[in-house]
Scaffold this active site. Structure first.
Site, PDB file in Angstrom:
ATOM      1  CG  HIS A   3      -1.763  -1.237   1.237  1.00  0.00           C
ATOM      2  ND1 HIS A   3      -2.529  -1.716   0.288  1.00  0.00           N
ATOM      3  CD2 HIS A   3      -1.957  -2.126   2.218  1.00  0.00           C
ATOM      4  CE1 HIS A   3      -2.958  -2.931   0.664  1.00  0.00           C
ATOM      5  NE2 HIS A   3      -2.709  -3.130   1.771  1.00  0.00           N
ATOM      6  CE  LYS A   4       7.790   3.156  -1.737  1.00  0.00           C
ATOM      7  NZ  LYS A   4       7.267   4.585  -1.147  1.00  0.00           N
ATOM      8  CG  PHE A   5      -1.318   5.085  -4.587  1.00  0.00           C
ATOM      9  CD1 PHE A   5      -2.538   4.648  -4.805  1.00  0.00           C
ATOM     10  CD2 PHE A   5      -0.757   6.380  -5.028  1.00  0.00           C
ATOM     11  CE1 PHE A   5      -3.646   5.769  -5.123  1.00  0.00           C
ATOM     12  CE2 PHE A   5      -1.688   7.335  -5.570  1.00  0.00           C
ATOM     13  CZ  PHE A   5      -3.025   6.955  -5.539  1.00  0.00           C
ATOM     14  CD1 TRP A   6      -3.939   1.899  -2.626  1.00  0.00           C
ATOM     15  CD2 TRP A   6      -5.298   3.662  -2.394  1.00  0.00           C
ATOM     16  NE1 TRP A   6      -4.831   2.069  -3.586  1.00  0.00           N
ATOM     17  CE2 TRP A   6      -5.755   3.225  -3.438  1.00  0.00           C
ATOM     18  CE3 TRP A   6      -5.914   4.928  -1.825  1.00  0.00           C
ATOM     19  CZ2 TRP A   6      -6.622   3.694  -4.171  1.00  0.00           C
ATOM     20  CZ3 TRP A   6      -6.794   5.434  -2.600  1.00  0.00           C
ATOM     21  CH2 TRP A   6      -7.240   4.720  -3.881  1.00  0.00           C
ATOM     22  CB  CYS A 140      -8.765  -1.429 -17.389  1.00  0.00           C
ATOM     23  SG  CYS A 140      -8.107  -2.769 -18.390  1.00  0.00           S
ATOM     24  CB  VAL A 141      -2.857  -1.231 -16.133  1.00  0.00           C
ATOM     25  CG1 VAL A 141      -1.513  -1.090 -16.945  1.00  0.00           C
ATOM     26  CG2 VAL A 141      -3.044   0.280 -15.332  1.00  0.00           C
ATOM     27  CE  LYS A 148       6.166  -1.383 -19.212  1.00  0.00           C
ATOM     28  NZ  LYS A 148       7.524  -1.135 -19.154  1.00  0.00           N
ATOM     29  CG  LEU A 389     -23.069   0.329 -13.134  1.00  0.00           C
ATOM     30  CD1 LEU A 389     -23.076   1.197 -14.470  1.00  0.00           C
ATOM     31  CD2 LEU A 389     -24.309  -0.420 -12.991  1.00  0.00           C
TER      32      LEU A 389
HETATM   33  C1  LIG Z   1     -18.142 -14.575 -13.351  1.00  0.00           C
HETATM   34  O1  LIG Z   1     -17.156 -13.769 -14.059  1.00  0.00           O
HETATM   35  C2  LIG Z   1     -16.446 -12.895 -13.052  1.00  0.00           C
HETATM   36  C3  LIG Z   1     -15.528 -12.078 -13.857  1.00  0.00           C
HETATM   37  C4  LIG Z   1     -14.505 -11.483 -13.104  1.00  0.00           C
HETATM   38  C5  LIG Z   1     -14.558 -11.525 -11.737  1.00  0.00           C
HETATM   39  C6  LIG Z   1     -15.582 -12.284 -11.056  1.00  0.00           C
HETATM   40  C7  LIG Z   1     -15.670 -12.061  -9.358  1.00  0.00           C
HETATM   41  C8  LIG Z   1     -15.932 -10.710  -9.022  1.00  0.00           C
HETATM   42  N1  LIG Z   1     -15.035 -10.188  -8.825  1.00  0.00           N
HETATM   43  N2  LIG Z   1     -17.167 -10.700  -8.883  1.00  0.00           N
HETATM   44  C9  LIG Z   1     -17.945  -9.263  -8.482  1.00  0.00           C
HETATM   45  O2  LIG Z   1     -16.997  -8.425  -8.133  1.00  0.00           O
HETATM   46  C10 LIG Z   1     -19.111  -9.183  -8.112  1.00  0.00           C
HETATM   47  C11 LIG Z   1     -19.858 -10.118  -7.538  1.00  0.00           C
HETATM   48  C12 LIG Z   1     -21.449 -10.148  -7.367  1.00  0.00           C
HETATM   49  C13 LIG Z   1     -21.819  -8.856  -7.777  1.00  0.00           C
HETATM   50  N3  LIG Z   1     -21.069  -7.745  -8.092  1.00  0.00           N
HETATM   51  C14 LIG Z   1     -20.028  -7.969  -8.416  1.00  0.00           C
HETATM   52  O3  LIG Z   1     -19.058  -7.054  -8.974  1.00  0.00           O
HETATM   53  C15 LIG Z   1     -19.922  -5.957  -9.771  1.00  0.00           C
HETATM   54  C16 LIG Z   1     -19.849  -4.687  -8.972  1.00  0.00           C
HETATM   55  C17 LIG Z   1     -18.566  -4.217  -8.841  1.00  0.00           C
HETATM   56  N4  LIG Z   1     -17.741  -4.357 -10.227  1.00  0.00           N
HETATM   57  C18 LIG Z   1     -17.900  -5.223 -10.891  1.00  0.00           C
HETATM   58  C19 LIG Z   1     -19.219  -5.816 -11.253  1.00  0.00           C
HETATM   59  C20 LIG Z   1     -16.458 -13.200 -11.661  1.00  0.00           C
END
Ligand SMILES: COc1cccc(CC(=N)NC(=O)c2cccnc2OC2CCNCC2)c1
Length: 389
Positions: A3-6, A140-141, A148, A389
């Site tokens: 967490h150097k940045f945060w 997204c990077v 980097k 989202l």
């Molecule tokens: C099933 O496909 C996936 C593809 C990438 C990541 C994940 C796991 C994950 N990280 N899931 C969530 O973050 C998640 C699980 C349930 C409800 N909303 C969520 O994330 C939303 C809100 C945050 N931004 C991404 C979408 C699942």
């Protein structure tokens, strides 16, 4: 080193954890606009800043391609979020948006888009205070540019551009623990298409569970059960706005959405957002609504299937119908629309129906954060009325 940045940012620091003597509210005071850095932060010499005009089909396509190939994957790297172009335009061009908050990085020589971060404005109520904030998302990077230290400069640059609009707070989520969560939410999944979820490795058959038992377990009625349930229409905006305002007033942190924002965020858009409501057939008043957004995931290593069709629980309000019945109708509609899975977090009142409706707990957490705003102590997910989202 962690967490150097945060540790350099105005966010709750782990060293302050449990220190309830620190005052709640902004951590740093606003800077006079004339003192906000006027020029962009420095990038490594091969790269240049760009502002992504999401109204341009070509630029929107470049952002879509970058995210499709390089955005968030699950912990086992089996799935990657695959936001559609229409979804990105909806997500980023909400009422009052600033194009300058759609920040990209290009390779000077090739003009290839290799990084992105975004913000949109929101009026956020925190207890009894309404604070203008930015919702920051889609950091997204490109995979080839990782480690980097580009992410910190992306975050500083979008923060600078948000400051230039005289906004000093932000909200964001991450699947990783950073200083310091507003709340930690668990994600839950409701199987709609058991055979596909098992074939692609999203779900596993329990040892006493055969495929035919799984299909039977998750079977849903073909039609919904709540009388007066129908799709939301433009004429319903004022009633839904009132319903949601009253419902969200019970949470400690929640957005305040005006009619224009309700129209934007909740009017149905094919393959982006679905919203349904219950109109009493006697009084014609609208007593509840629910919504879910469409966020497919690419399936990274499977011959048979390339895409997982996932619905994500969004905002809702109920006054008359039990929430588990309303949400069961949401599941039935999602199944009718051929979704494979319905996802939800344990925020809002979701914990009251997740188990009843046969959601299974996912293997990860989604952490919520506030930038430059201290809230003691952290919230329980059921005290949070915010879905990103
Ligand atoms: C099933 O496909 C996936 C593809 C990438 C990541 C994940 C796991 C994950 N990280 N899931 C969530 O973050 C998640 C699980 C349930 C409800 N909303 C969520 O994330 C939303 C809100 C945050 N931004 C991404 C979408 C699942």
């Amino acid at each position: 080193q962690q967490h150097k940045f945060w540790e350099t940012q105005p966010v709750g620091q782990f060293k302050d954890f449990g220190n309830s003597s620190l005052p709640e509210g902004p951590i740093e005071q606003p800077t006079p606009l004339s003192e906000v850095k006027q020029e962009p932060y420095n990038l490594p010499s091969l790269y240049e800043w760009t502002t992504c005009d999401m109204g341009s089909d070509e630029v929107c396509h470049e952002v879509y391609v970058l995210l499709t190939n390089n955005y968030v994957e699950d912990d086992d790297n089996m799935f990657r979020f695959n936001y559609s172009k229409e979804f990105l335009q909806w997500a980023l061009r909400s009422p009052g948006y600033f194009s300058s908050w759609h920040v990209g990085v290009r390779v000077k020589a090739s003009k290839k888009l290799v990084a992105f971060i975004s913000g949109i404005p929101v009026n956020m109520r925190v207890r009894d205070q309404v604070v203008k904030m930015a919702e920051v998302n889609f950091l997204c990077v490109h995979k080839k540019l990782r480690s980097k230290r580009l992410a910190p400069v992306m975050i500083k640059e979008v923060t600078r551009r948000i400051h230039l609009e005289n906004i000093w707070q932000a909200a964001y989520t991450a699947g990783v623990l950073l200083p310091t969560p507003l709340t930690t939410s668990q994600y839950w999944h409701r199987t709609l298409n058991p055979k596909k979820l098992i074939d692609v490795g999203f779900s596993k058959l329990g040892d006493r569970m055969t495929m035919s038992r799984a299909i039977k377990l998750y079977k849903l009625p073909t039609s919904t059960s709540t009388p007066g349930l129908r799709k939301m229409e433009l004429r319903d905006v004022p009633a839904v706005a009132e319903l949601l305002k009253n419902y969200l007033s019970r949470f400690i942190v929640a957005p305040e959405l005006n009619n224009e924002e309700i129209e934007h965020w909740l009017l149905p858009r094919e393959n982006v957002i679905d919203s349904y409501l219950v109109e009493s057939q006697v009084t014609h008043e609208i007593t509840e609504f629910f919504s879910f957004y469409t966020l497919p995931s690419s399936i990274l290593h499977n011959q048979e299937h390339s895409t997982l069709k996932a619905a994500y629980n969004f905002y809702y309000a109920s006054t008359n119908t039990p929430l588990h019945q309303l949400m069961n109708d949401a599941l039935i509609i999602a199944k009718q629309k051929d979704f494979d899975v319905f996802n939800a977090l344990d925020v809002m009142d979701n914990a009251t129906f997740l188990k009843d409706l046969k959601f299974g707990q996912g293997d990860g957490q989604l952490y919520y954060y506030l930038y430059n705003y201290r809230l003691n102590p952290a919230l329980k997910p059921s005290e949070l009325g915010l879905v990103l989202l």
